[in-house]
Structure formats: C-alpha cells, structure tokens
Design a protein around this motif. Structure first.
Motif, PDB file in Angstrom:
ATOM      1  N   LYS A  40       0.739  -1.018   0.186  1.00 46.19           N
ATOM      2  CA  LYS A  40       0.212   0.088   0.133  1.00 46.19           C
ATOM      3  C   LYS A  40       0.769   1.149  -0.085  1.00 46.19           C
ATOM      4  N   ALA A  41       1.994   1.230   0.757  1.00 48.95           N
ATOM      5  CA  ALA A  41       2.637   2.588   1.012  1.00 48.95           C
ATOM      6  C   ALA A  41       3.462   2.645  -0.651  1.00 48.95           C
ATOM      7  N   LEU A  42       3.751   1.449  -1.363  1.00 46.74           N
ATOM      8  CA  LEU A  42       4.485   1.787  -2.540  1.00 46.74           C
ATOM      9  C   LEU A  42       3.461   1.911  -3.801  1.00 46.74           C
ATOM     10  N   SER A  43       2.268   1.960  -3.298  1.00 42.54           N
ATOM     11  CA  SER A  43       1.294   2.068  -4.321  1.00 42.54           C
ATOM     12  C   SER A  43       1.214   3.263  -5.257  1.00 42.54           C
ATOM     13  N   ASN A  44       1.875   4.188  -4.670  1.00 45.23           N
ATOM     14  CA  ASN A  44       1.759   5.520  -5.554  1.00 45.23           C
ATOM     15  C   ASN A  44       3.360   5.758  -6.254  1.00 45.23           C
ATOM     16  N   ILE A  45       4.024   4.625  -6.072  1.00 43.30           N
ATOM     17  CA  ILE A  45       5.372   4.797  -6.802  1.00 43.30           C
ATOM     18  C   ILE A  45       5.212   3.577  -7.936  1.00 43.30           C
ATOM     19  N   HIS A  46       5.512   4.085  -9.353  1.00 39.50           N
ATOM     20  CA  HIS A  46       5.555   3.117 -10.497  1.00 39.50           C
ATOM     21  C   HIS A  46       6.741   2.282 -10.066  1.00 39.50           C
ATOM     22  N   ILE A  65       2.829  -7.292  -2.609  1.00 37.19           N
ATOM     23  CA  ILE A  65       3.545  -5.845  -3.341  1.00 37.19           C
ATOM     24  C   ILE A  65       3.019  -5.735  -4.730  1.00 37.19           C
ATOM     25  N   ALA A  66       3.098  -6.666  -5.603  1.00 35.36           N
ATOM     26  CA  ALA A  66       2.672  -6.475  -6.775  1.00 35.36           C
ATOM     27  C   ALA A  66       1.366  -6.219  -7.138  1.00 35.36           C
ATOM     28  N   SER A  67       0.513  -6.338  -6.314  1.00 29.93           N
ATOM     29  CA  SER A  67      -0.815  -6.350  -6.206  1.00 29.93           C
ATOM     30  C   SER A  67      -1.244  -4.873  -5.989  1.00 29.93           C
ATOM     31  N   ASN A 162      10.952  -6.535   9.159  1.00 24.10           N
ATOM     32  CA  ASN A 162      10.153  -7.416   8.098  1.00 24.10           C
ATOM     33  C   ASN A 162       9.417  -6.239   7.484  1.00 24.10           C
ATOM     34  N   GLY A 163       9.387  -6.282   6.036  1.00 25.67           N
ATOM     35  CA  GLY A 163       8.681  -5.569   5.071  1.00 25.67           C
ATOM     36  C   GLY A 163       9.270  -4.104   5.032  1.00 25.67           C
ATOM     37  N   ALA A 164      10.388  -3.839   5.561  1.00 28.21           N
ATOM     38  CA  ALA A 164      11.146  -2.622   5.488  1.00 28.21           C
ATOM     39  C   ALA A 164      11.836  -2.538   3.936  1.00 28.21           C
ATOM     40  N   VAL A 165      11.910  -1.144   3.895  1.00 25.92           N
ATOM     41  CA  VAL A 165      12.524  -0.850   2.301  1.00 25.92           C
ATOM     42  C   VAL A 165      13.607  -0.281   2.576  1.00 25.92           C
ATOM     43  N   SER A 166      14.808  -0.443   1.780  1.00 25.67           N
ATOM     44  CA  SER A 166      16.105   0.412   1.636  1.00 25.67           C
ATOM     45  C   SER A 166      16.326   0.804   0.159  1.00 25.67           C
ATOM     46  N   VAL A 167      16.530   1.881  -0.006  1.00 24.55           N
ATOM     47  CA  VAL A 167      16.844   2.293  -1.573  1.00 24.55           C
ATOM     48  C   VAL A 167      18.283   2.437  -1.895  1.00 24.55           C
ATOM     49  N   ILE A 168      18.675   1.660  -3.005  1.00 22.38           N
ATOM     50  CA  ILE A 168      19.750   1.889  -3.679  1.00 22.38           C
ATOM     51  C   ILE A 168      19.596   2.652  -4.870  1.00 22.38           C
ATOM     52  N   ASP A 185       3.994   3.701   7.032  1.00 25.58           N
ATOM     53  CA  ASP A 185       3.652   4.741   6.368  1.00 25.58           C
ATOM     54  C   ASP A 185       4.654   5.538   5.785  1.00 25.58           C
ATOM     55  N   ASP A 186       5.733   5.598   6.563  1.00 21.45           N
ATOM     56  CA  ASP A 186       7.099   6.280   5.871  1.00 21.45           C
ATOM     57  C   ASP A 186       7.589   5.855   4.501  1.00 21.45           C
ATOM     58  N   ILE A 187       7.254   4.745   4.136  1.00 22.60           N
ATOM     59  CA  ILE A 187       7.519   4.062   2.876  1.00 22.60           C
ATOM     60  C   ILE A 187       6.887   4.927   1.670  1.00 22.60           C
ATOM     61  N   ALA A 188       5.885   5.450   1.946  1.00 21.77           N
ATOM     62  CA  ALA A 188       5.005   6.470   0.827  1.00 21.77           C
ATOM     63  C   ALA A 188       5.860   7.719   0.528  1.00 21.77           C
TER      64      ALA A 188
END
Length: 191
Positions: A40-46, A65-67, A162-168, A185-188
């Motif tokens: 859900k938090a990534l839903s606005n990121i293509h 996540i794909a859904s 678990n479920g955390a996002v890191s950006v490279i 929610d910070d992922i958004a």
C-alpha cells in the motif's frame, strides 16, 4: 534508476528468533499484513519490475506488493536466496551469541560469495534500468540486504525490519545508498 530492496514479511521463525537460512518457512499472519502495508505504501510509486528470492516468504511478499504496484512482472532470481547458514540454521540467535565464531564455520556460506551473487543480480539489471530510469523492487532476506548495505560502505549494525524498504540508487555505473530500513507509512515518502 532505483532499486527498492525489501525484506520479506515476518515468519514464525522470525518471531522465535530462529536463524532461517534457506529453510522455506512461510509468512505468518503478521508477515502477510506487513507485506500489505509495504505494498500500500508503495502504491503511488511506479514499479517496473520485481525480483524475488525463490523462497516462499519472499515470493509471497513480492506477489502481495505487486498487487498494489501496477502488477509488474515478478522474476525469481535464484541468487537472491538467503545466505546458507549451514549447521546454525534453525538455532536461536537472540542476543547474537549463535554468531560467535560463525565466520570460521566451514558449512556457512562466506560473506564474499553472498556479496558476489547479490551484485550479480543487481548488475544484470542495472545498466538497462539506468538507461530507462526504471524502478525495480527486490524482495529478499535480512542477511542478503545487510550484505548490500555493508558492501556500499554503511557498516553500521542494523536489524532490518520485516517489510522494510531500503533504497539503492544506480547511475552511470555507480551504486549509492538511499534511505535504509524505512517501514510502515514512511515508505510512501520515498521518491
């Protein structure tokens, strides 16, 4: 271009502080919920593509996540599988005592090999993705993702949620670290 490195959702072994290694332990109810929060938090990121470890805890996280992210293609990459911990797999690691002398264990996969195989996957997609400015989600495991962080110069000890996002970020042949261990929610807020 960006890689969004995501640790799979929680399993019962995570909850019990058991070292999972390559055992195919499924997501528990909390892990499924975490995958939904991340999606859900990534839903606005293509998202252009999702790469996943072959283990079900990662692959099922990737499917959830794909859904939420325009249903990009999911490719299973064998080299994203968790580190082989040898005879330590299944042992309790609370307090990290189980890791004493770990690097001398002949059965454990050497960190250098882990680093080589994870970067073989990233490198496989990076150049084309950079040319097209793609965003690729990579769903894998704690040891795998910590190895990437360390290889890129951040040696600060960190337990990835678990479920955390890191950006490279990748540009013109060079990887740089973006935000690490972003949850909920910070992922958004990631761009």
């Amino acid at each position: 271009m960006q890689f969004f490195l995501i640790r799979h959702g929680e399993t019962d072994w995570n909850k019990q502080f058991l070292l999972q290694g390559r055992e195919d332990i499924p997501l528990n109810e909390d892990g499924i919920a975490q995958a939904h929060v991340t999606g859900k938090a990534l839903s606005n990121i293509h998202v252009d593509l999702i790469l996943s470890s072959p283990l079900s805890r990662a692959f099922n996280t990737a499917k959830i996540i794909a859904s939420y992210t325009n249903n990009p293609k999911i490719i299973i990459e064998e080299n994203l599988i968790e580190r082989d911990f040898g005879k330590l797999s299944g042992l309790c690691y609370k307090g990290r005592n189980v890791f004493a002398g770990f690097e001398g264990d002949d059965e454990a996969e050497p960190l250098e090999k882990v680093t080589q195989r994870i970067f073989s996957v990233l490198n496989k997609y990076a150049q084309e993705a950079d040319e097209k400015n793609l965003r690729i989600v990579v769903v894998a495991h704690g040891a795998i993702l910590r190895t990437v962080k360390d290889a890129l110069g951040n040696l600060e000890p960190m337990k990835l949620g678990n479920g955390a996002v890191s950006v490279i970020n990748y540009s013109k042949g060079k990887y740089t670290l973006g935000p690490l261990n972003v949850m909920g929610d910070d992922i958004a807020l990631l761009k």
